[in-house]
Enzyme design. Sequence first.
Site, PDB file in Angstrom:
ATOM      1  CB  VAL A  23      -0.948   0.000   1.209  1.00 30.82           C
ATOM      2  CG1 VAL A  23      -1.733   1.305   1.263  1.00 30.82           C
ATOM      3  CG2 VAL A  23      -1.902  -1.187   1.140  1.00 30.82           C
ATOM      4  CG  ASP A 249     -21.910  -0.037 -46.404  1.00 28.39           C
ATOM      5  OD1 ASP A 249     -22.236  -0.687 -45.388  1.00 28.39           O
ATOM      6  OD2 ASP A 249     -20.726   0.119 -46.753  1.00 28.39           O
ATOM      7  CE  LYS A 271     -20.063  -0.028 -51.626  1.00 28.70           C
ATOM      8  NZ  LYS A 271     -18.633   0.078 -51.940  1.00 28.70           N
ATOM      9  CB  THR A 332     -12.357  -8.156 -40.524  1.00 27.30           C
ATOM     10  OG1 THR A 332     -12.890  -8.500 -41.798  1.00 27.30           O
ATOM     11  CG2 THR A 332     -11.613  -9.353 -39.944  1.00 27.30           C
TER      12      THR A 332
END
Length: 465
Positions: A23, A249, A271, A332
């Site tokens: 501590v 998109d 798209k 991804t």
Amino acid sequence: MDFLPLFHSLQGRLALVVGGGEVALRKARLLADAGARLRVVAPQIHIELRHLVEQGGGELLERDYQDGDQPGCALIIAATDDEPLNAEVSRAANARGIPVNVVDAPALCSVIFPAIVDRSPLVVAVSSGGDAPVLARLIRAKLETWIPSTYGQLAGLASRFRHRVKELLPDLQQRRVFWENLFQGEIAERVLAGRPAEAERLLEERLAGGLAHIATGEVYLVGAGPGDPDLLTFRALRLMQQADVVLYDRLVAPSILELCRRDAERLYVGKRRAEHAVPQDRINRLLVELASQGKRVLRLKGGDPFIFGRGGEEIDELAARGIPFQVVPGITAASGCAAYAGIPLTHRDHAQSVRFVTGHLKDGTTDLPWQDLVAPGQTLVFYMGLVGLPVICEQLVAHGRSAQTPAALIQQGTTAQQRVFTGTLENLPQLVAEHEVHAPTLVIVGEVVQLRDKLAWFEGAREDA
């Protein structure tokens, strides 16, 4: 308010730590970070604490505490498990008017330590007045995620130019407006994007020009990940909340889009295979046009913009036109969907490599390097492979892959609507028809798929097969 929040300068000043355990070590580290010279008193001193004091040229007193240890100190810390000793240290410090902190004993403290978010020279302190230190630490943890680490560099930049700005803008209100605009504009964004030299150059140019400035826009090419909003990066979220215009998109989940700035203009440029709400070349021109108007433009793309996201094409146009931009990677689909499906893409026993493959080429065909794709010891992940799935399965088998090779379909991975279907190269197209599988769906082929039965942990709202 029981305690007045203040920041105390300890540079080069003596600070006494009574105690030699872990501590005491934690407190001593904070004091050393603030530039204090340490005096540590304890019969036994932790080896790391000893090194800390020696490195800073402080004093190590390996004995019991004495009242004469206090004079000349700017701050005193009592960090022992001896309550009478802690009380004695507190009483003596208060009698001398020296600020004192007794660990885990607020009643004996004249000062307390807050939970600290350190972005020096920017520092944020959170305190519960000693009543709920765990709650203060939890709030600090939230702030750590909200405040980018580069804010310290931004504060440092402001410090270096503070006097010059004051000379150019003697009026207090004008200076306040200047700094508010700077901290929310392109110069600050350069710092936060890890380009401090560019930010400093822009600020120099602005000051040299007498502060006259025409706003320059910027494009943020941001990966939104596979669908779960919790998988967004901190930087992605920050840019989403400051953009003036959002181009998105169909692969961007509505729950993620809702995290964008409420008053930002939203333009759908969705798209789908062979179908474009806005042609790619028009999207490229639109990014240039909007940024040239001085707007902060968010190009939000599902997954990662540089993995089958055509991000390279979009920033190529920006680079050619000299439009500032930054790229924020996203998780991804291969990584996110596989993880949520319980399918490790590599495994020592099954796959030593992984290959990401587009399910259709630029001309819409599925003419892939099949001989390379049937090499042993690898996992195949097909993006946009649903339409060409019969050809993919047929060609893999024709080129030597076993028809019984495990394979999986992951529809709307990482979301509450996730569905996972496992089978083999032989029956995968049949599963698509039977279960009405639709895009977005990821296809994984390889021995690792069989691990799903053991490793699956996330279940969407709909049943898997």
